[in-house]
Design a protein around this motif. Sequence first.
Motif, PDB file in Angstrom:
ATOM      1  N   VAL A  97     -94.887 -26.557 -31.778  1.00 18.38           N
ATOM      2  CA  VAL A  97     -95.358 -25.803 -32.937  1.00 18.38           C
ATOM      3  C   VAL A  97     -94.366 -25.947 -34.082  1.00 18.38           C
ATOM      4  CG1 VAL A  97     -95.805 -23.469 -33.801  1.00 18.38           C
ATOM      5  CG2 VAL A  97     -96.796 -24.193 -31.643  1.00 18.38           C
ATOM      6  N   MET A  98     -93.075 -25.875 -33.773  1.00 16.84           N
ATOM      7  CA  MET A  98     -92.059 -26.037 -34.820  1.00 16.84           C
ATOM      8  C   MET A  98     -92.096 -27.439 -35.397  1.00 16.84           C
ATOM      9  SD  MET A  98     -89.865 -24.945 -36.800  1.00 16.84           S
ATOM     10  CE  MET A  98     -89.136 -23.418 -36.371  1.00 16.84           C
ATOM     11  N   GLY A  99     -92.321 -28.426 -34.550  1.00 19.14           N
ATOM     12  CA  GLY A  99     -92.431 -29.807 -35.045  1.00 19.14           C
ATOM     13  C   GLY A  99     -93.609 -29.966 -35.992  1.00 19.14           C
ATOM     14  N   PHE A 100     -94.737 -29.314 -35.682  1.00 19.60           N
ATOM     15  CA  PHE A 100     -95.889 -29.393 -36.584  1.00 19.60           C
ATOM     16  C   PHE A 100     -95.621 -28.652 -37.875  1.00 19.60           C
ATOM     17  CE2 PHE A 100     -99.942 -27.875 -38.252  1.00 19.60           C
ATOM     18  CZ  PHE A 100    -100.603 -29.081 -38.387  1.00 19.60           C
ATOM     19  N   ILE A 101     -94.952 -27.507 -37.800  1.00 20.53           N
ATOM     20  CA  ILE A 101     -94.656 -26.740 -39.022  1.00 20.53           C
ATOM     21  C   ILE A 101     -93.733 -27.536 -39.930  1.00 20.53           C
ATOM     22  CG2 ILE A 101     -93.476 -24.687 -39.883  1.00 20.53           C
ATOM     23  CD1 ILE A 101     -94.558 -23.190 -37.452  1.00 20.53           C
ATOM     24  N   LEU A 102     -92.761 -28.218 -39.362  1.00 18.23           N
ATOM     25  CA  LEU A 102     -91.789 -28.956 -40.173  1.00 18.23           C
ATOM     26  C   LEU A 102     -92.297 -30.319 -40.617  1.00 18.23           C
ATOM     27  CD1 LEU A 102     -88.465 -28.119 -38.328  1.00 18.23           C
ATOM     28  CD2 LEU A 102     -89.362 -27.131 -40.447  1.00 18.23           C
ATOM     29  N   SER A 103     -93.414 -30.770 -40.060  1.00 19.81           N
ATOM     30  CA  SER A 103     -93.921 -32.108 -40.455  1.00 19.81           C
ATOM     31  C   SER A 103     -94.585 -32.084 -41.815  1.00 19.81           C
ATOM     32  CB  SER A 103     -94.901 -32.609 -39.417  1.00 19.81           C
ATOM     33  OG  SER A 103     -96.072 -31.833 -39.424  1.00 19.81           O
TER      34      SER A 103
END
Length: 102
Positions: A96-102
């Motif tokens: 989820v954090m990876g998607f938010i930061l992408s």
Amino acid sequence: MRFLIFLVKLPLKLILIPVWLLLAVAGVIVSLIVGIYNFGRTIAAFILILLLIGVLVCYHDWIQAGILITLYLILFALLFVGTAVEVILEEIRSRVMGFILS
């Protein structure tokens, strides 16, 4: 084109921020529960091993020894499940954090 993709993903990213916070809180709670349970399981396992040695040396009763071994395996299985839940929550939070930061 990149700006259009950014605008499409922005509402989803804003929705996922509270989800990430909930996952982080759940991860901390599960981690604390697993740590406390691990401490208690260590003490219980030590007592079970002492009982197992006592049963085998004094009574030579394999049925009671099997029950004690089964109890030990149940304690281990509970710890395994708790650790698996902890790892799964961490992986979901990371994605989820990876998607938010992408």
